[in-house]
Design a protein around this motif. Structure first.
Motif, short mmCIF file in Angstrom:
data_model
loop_
_atom_site.label_atom_id
_atom_site.label_comp_id
_atom_site.label_asym_id
_atom_site.label_seq_id
_atom_site.Cartn_x
_atom_site.Cartn_y
_atom_site.Cartn_z
N LEU A 87 0.72 -1.08 0.03
CA LEU A 87 -0.10 0.03 -0.07
C LEU A 87 0.74 1.39 -0.11
O LEU A 87 1.86 1.38 0.60
CB LEU A 87 -0.96 0.06 1.11
CG LEU A 87 -2.06 -1.12 1.51
CD1 LEU A 87 -2.83 -0.94 2.66
CD2 LEU A 87 -2.75 -1.08 0.15
N THR A 88 0.53 2.39 -0.67
CA THR A 88 0.88 3.69 -0.48
C THR A 88 0.75 4.40 0.55
O THR A 88 -0.56 3.98 0.93
CB THR A 88 0.85 4.21 -2.11
OG1 THR A 88 -0.62 4.59 -2.19
CG2 THR A 88 1.38 3.27 -3.20
N ASP A 89 1.23 5.57 0.65
CA ASP A 89 0.78 6.42 1.85
C ASP A 89 -0.76 6.86 1.52
O ASP A 89 -1.45 7.14 2.33
CB ASP A 89 1.68 7.55 1.81
CG ASP A 89 3.02 7.17 2.75
OD1 ASP A 89 2.95 5.99 3.07
OD2 ASP A 89 4.11 7.90 2.35
N THR A 90 -0.88 7.18 0.17
CA THR A 90 -2.17 7.66 0.01
C THR A 90 -3.41 6.90 0.26
O THR A 90 -4.24 7.03 0.44
CB THR A 90 -2.22 8.28 -1.60
OG1 THR A 90 -0.98 9.01 -1.76
CG2 THR A 90 -3.38 8.75 -2.13
N GLU A 91 -3.00 5.36 -0.12
CA GLU A 91 -4.10 4.42 -0.06
C GLU A 91 -4.29 4.12 1.55
O GLU A 91 -5.38 3.84 1.80
CB GLU A 91 -3.60 3.02 -0.66
CG GLU A 91 -3.52 2.92 -2.27
CD GLU A 91 -3.05 2.12 -2.84
OE1 GLU A 91 -3.24 1.72 -3.97
OE2 GLU A 91 -1.85 1.65 -2.19
N ILE A 92 -3.28 4.18 2.33
CA ILE A 92 -3.24 4.21 3.70
C ILE A 92 -4.14 5.34 4.28
O ILE A 92 -4.98 4.76 5.18
CB ILE A 92 -2.16 3.89 4.47
CG1 ILE A 92 -1.19 2.58 4.02
CG2 ILE A 92 -2.04 4.14 5.71
CD1 ILE A 92 0.31 2.53 4.27
N GLU A 93 -3.91 6.37 3.75
CA GLU A 93 -4.68 7.53 4.33
C GLU A 93 -6.15 7.48 4.05
O GLU A 93 -6.92 7.73 4.74
CB GLU A 93 -4.07 8.72 3.80
CG GLU A 93 -4.69 10.12 4.33
CD GLU A 93 -4.45 10.04 6.06
OE1 GLU A 93 -5.57 10.93 6.39
OE2 GLU A 93 -3.55 9.49 6.26
#
Length: 803
Positions: A778-784
């Motif tokens: 997961l990318t930071d954007t997806e986690i956020e």
């Protein structure tokens, strides 16, 4: 039940050996528990004569004796007995002899520098009853060299039988002989008992003072007055009989009653007539009445007990024990001989309540022969006249002897059906008639069989089969293998049996140890755990603290843990699977599984973290593991705060599948419940009613998903939410878990905080959320994005606000 071989042969004409008798008794259901043969134990002890007794050169209290053992040369023995003297005949044991009283094997010795080649013995060293200030003193005509046991008539083996409760008839030597005769081991000597002629009218009467519905308490009472008796020691043959079975001879009158108790299973009582005032009355005791009994204790009575009273008050506790005041002694000249029938259940209840165990109670509570009550009085009277003299009055009889005997309609084929052994009608009839049954043929394959008066345990056809088979011999039943079935056998266990088995395995896997406790608890404990209803109280409890059927498994488990703790076992982790009782109906009996944890949770020593006391969440973990092992779907399971009154209100929860489908509880036990059990806490506990769990579907619509193990690393994020103080953390966890079911694999509460920085009426709940990527990292954007969905879902479902 104890008897000697010679006593048995007074009732049985047999040439069978001791070994044959013992084997037959066990084979026909009268299990021999022990045989004591004093002749075998004392075979190496002989009669000897002290020829010379000189002072020991090195000890003032010892003598050096020259002993003639009858074997030739004199033997030197050092003896410390004060009565060792020249000319005395005594009992000698040579080196190598086992001394039963000291439990040692005698060897050669040197005592204060003088050799000793044997020992002269006392009664105590031979493990015999007898009084002596030193070694045994024998008469002048005792033959030197003879085996002491044979000369002293100590070669009568004592047989001890372990009776089952239904065989009250075998609590007398005559009944044992009857069974052996029926088994073909001899002929029963059934001598006729003749009535004693009354020489004068009865001076004392008797009344049965009972209401109509209480007459069963004392249906029959026989009384006879005998005057001019001379009491004293009983004859040697009677004393020997009693001593051999472990009874202490007292005087002739008392010894006669003890003798008949064991000889004919007929307990009686003898009153000193001069100490009885007025007529006798058999009645219920009055609350608060007392009696100084023959055991030297004063017993307080109540109206549930039956007594024999006179104008002075209570003189005897019926069927249990007589009073000391009216007891017989050496000054007794006039006696009242009583032979009665009592209600077995009432006798058992009275004896248990008073804590009195007697040979009379043992027989009456099992059921004596009602037809022998009157002959027993006649036999006792004749023995008193023979041994003590005097003359007897006419017999006083109150009530009536019960005449009803149980008759069973018996098809002869029942023997083959139940026991698998083919017995001819002629053989079966012969067996039953030798046992005292009456057989009346009613058809080609049927008969009416009437049980004898001394067998109140015969109730139906299965009992008749048992009588035939036990005399025929269990060894004669052919061994028949079970038929071999083809293919896989169909399941035979019920759902509850499977659940009980799986529950035991699951709880043992959790580290709990199985306990099996009483199904009965005290009334106070039952009330503390939701029970104590009158319908669940036992009519005849085995002990005062086991008076009620248990409404829960927890009292027994807590008591077991407390006993273990008292023996030095600190941490207690126990479980039990068993029946509990909610009400007296059939549906009121339920199957439950319960467990407790007391003390430190987890390992006893843990260096990385401080040990924690077992609490509600430990109990919850056990419950969830149990439900998972039983295959119960927990998707619809509701965990509602609070439990029944015996759980701590703030540290417990109720498990339910709806308001009317409560399946159990878990949490910490309430201090009041612990106080009722006299136990210190805290104790974490749970209880699941296995009957209440939903049954599995025949064709489940859901199956376990296949195991998916991702190659990607999971990650965790923490969230702190502000919620109302009354909000449930479980609702918040459920809302967070539903934000993204594909990625969120676990949600757990790690913190609950109220205080500085948190508004009034609110609390902060911290939850840890585990995300498991499936296809890519997961990318930071997806986690956020997932975090925003979690916050939004929590606010929507519970009103929670991110701190």
């Amino acid at each position: 039940m104890k008897l000697t071989l010679s006593w048995l042969k007074e009732h049985l004409d047999t040439s069978a050996t001791l070994a044959e008798i013992v084997e037959t008794l066990t084979r026909i259901g009268l299990e021999v528990e022990h045989v004591h043969d004093p002749a075998a134990q004392l075979k190496d002890f002989t009669i000897a004569r002290i020829v010379e007794a000189a002072q020991h050169p090195n000890a003032d209290r010892l003598r050096v004796c020259k002993v003639d053992t009858g074997a030739g040369d004199l033997v030197q023995v050092v003896c410390g007995a004060p009565n060792a003297r020249a000319g005395l005949r005594t009992v000698f044991s040579a080196p190598g002899t086992y001394i039963p009283g000291k439990k040692i094997t005698l060897g050669k010795g040197v005592i204060r520098g003088v050799e000793s080649l044997g020992m002269m013995c006392s009664f105590e060293e031979l493990d015999l009853s007898g009084e002596s200030d030193g070694i045994i003193e024998l008469p002048e005509d005792a033959p030197v060299g003879a085996v002491y046991a044979q000369w002293a008539d100590l070669d009568d083996p004592v047989i001890e039988i372990n009776l089952t409760p239904n065989r009250a008839d075998a609590a007398g030597v005559h009944g044992v002989a009857r069974d052996l005769a029926a088994a073909g081991l001899g002929v029963l000597k059934d001598k006729e008992i003749l009535p004693v002629e009354g020489k004068f009218p009865r001076p004392v009467g008797v009344t049965l003072d009972f209401a109509e519905n209480d007459r069963h308490l004392a249906p029959f009472f026989a009384l006879r007055f005998v005057r001019g008796v001379k009491n004293g020691p009983s004859p040697e043959w009677l004393q020997k009989r009693l001593r051999e079975i472990g009874l202490r001879p007292i005087n002739a009158l008392v010894d006669i009653t003890n003798y008949l108790t064991f000889d004919r299973a007929r307990p009686l009582h003898v009153f000193d007539a001069k100490k009885v005032k007025g007529n006798l009355v058999v009645r219920r005791a009055k609350n608060g009445e007392t009696l100084l009994a023959l055991d030297g204790k004063t017993h307080e009575l109540d109206e549930t007990m039956v007594v024999i009273a006179d104008d002075n008050g209570v003189e005897s506790i019926a069927g249990v024990m007589g009073g000391e005041v009216s007891g017989c002694n050496d000054d007794t000249t006039d006696v009242l001989i009583e032979s009665a029938l009592w209600d077995p259940q009432n006798i058992a209840h009275t004896g248990r309540k008073l804590g009195i165990v007697t040979d009379a109670r043992y027989r009456f509570e099992r059921g004596v022969d009602p037809a022998f009550a009157l002959p027993g009085a006649e036999l006792a009277t004749q023995l008193v006249l023979d041994l003590c003299g005097g003359e007897a009055s006419t017999l006083v009889i109150a009530g009536a002897e019960p005449r009803a005997r149980r008759t069973v309609d018996y098809p002869w084929s029942e023997t083959q059906r139940l026991a698998g052994v083919d017995v001819s009608q002629a053989d079966a009839t012969a067996i039953l008639e030798r046992l005292g049954f009456t057989v009346e043929k009613t058809g080609e394959d049927s008969a009416k069989i009437t049980a004898p008066s001394w067998r109140p345990d015969i109730e139906g056809k299965a009992d008749i089969v048992e009588e035939i088979v036990r005399i025929l011999g269990v060894d004669n039943i052919p061994s028949t293998p079970l038929p071999r079935t083809e293919g896989i056998a169909a399941p035979v266990l019920t759902l509850m049996q499977k659940r009980a088995r799986n529950a035991r395995r699951a709880l043992a896997t959790q580290g709990l140890v199985e306990a099996v406790t009483w199904s009965f608890i005290s009334k106070e404990q039952a009330e503390a755990f939701g029970g104590g209803a009158p319908g669940l109280a036992l009519a005849n409890p085995i002990a005062s603290d086991l008076s009620d059927m248990r409404p829960s498994l927890l009292p027994g488990l807590v008591a077991a843990a407390n006993r273990n703790a008292a023996r030095g076992l600190g941490d207690q982790e126990l479980f039990e699977v068993g029946q509990i009782f909610v009400d007296p109906s059939e549906k009121g009996q339920r199957l439950a599984a319960a467990g407790i944890r007391r003390g430190l949770s987890g390992a006893g020593r843990h260096w990385s973290a401080p040990a924690q006391r077992a609490g509600a969440f430990d109990a919850r973990a056990d419950v969830m593991a149990l439900l998972g092992a039983l295959g119960v779907a927990t998707g619809g399971l509701q965990v509602v705060p609070g439990g029944p009154a015996w759980f701590h209100p703030g540290r417990s929860a109720t498990l339910q599948f709806g308001p009317k489908a409560i399946v159990g509880y878990f949490g910490e036990l309430h201090p009041r419940a612990l106080k009722a059990l006299d136990v210190e806490g805290p104790i974490a506990a749970f209880e699941i009613i296995l009957d209440m769990l939903p049954a599995p579907k025949a064709r489940p619509t859901k199956v376990k998903p296949k195991l998916e193990l991702s190659d990607l690393q999971p990650l965790s994020r923490d969230f702190a939410f502000l919620v109302d103080r009354a909000a449930l953390a479980g609702d918040l966890v459920k809302a967070v878990a539903g934000a993204d079911k594909a990625l969120i694999t676990d949600v757990s509460v790690f913190d609950v905080y109220e205080g500085v920085g948190v508004p009034e009426g609110k609390k902060s709940v911290g939850v840890a959320v585990t995300l498991q990527p499936r296809e890519k990292t997961l990318t930071d954007t997806e986690i956020e994005a997932v975090a925003q969905k979690i916050v939004a879902e929590a606010e929507k479902k519970t009103g929670a606000i991110l701190r």
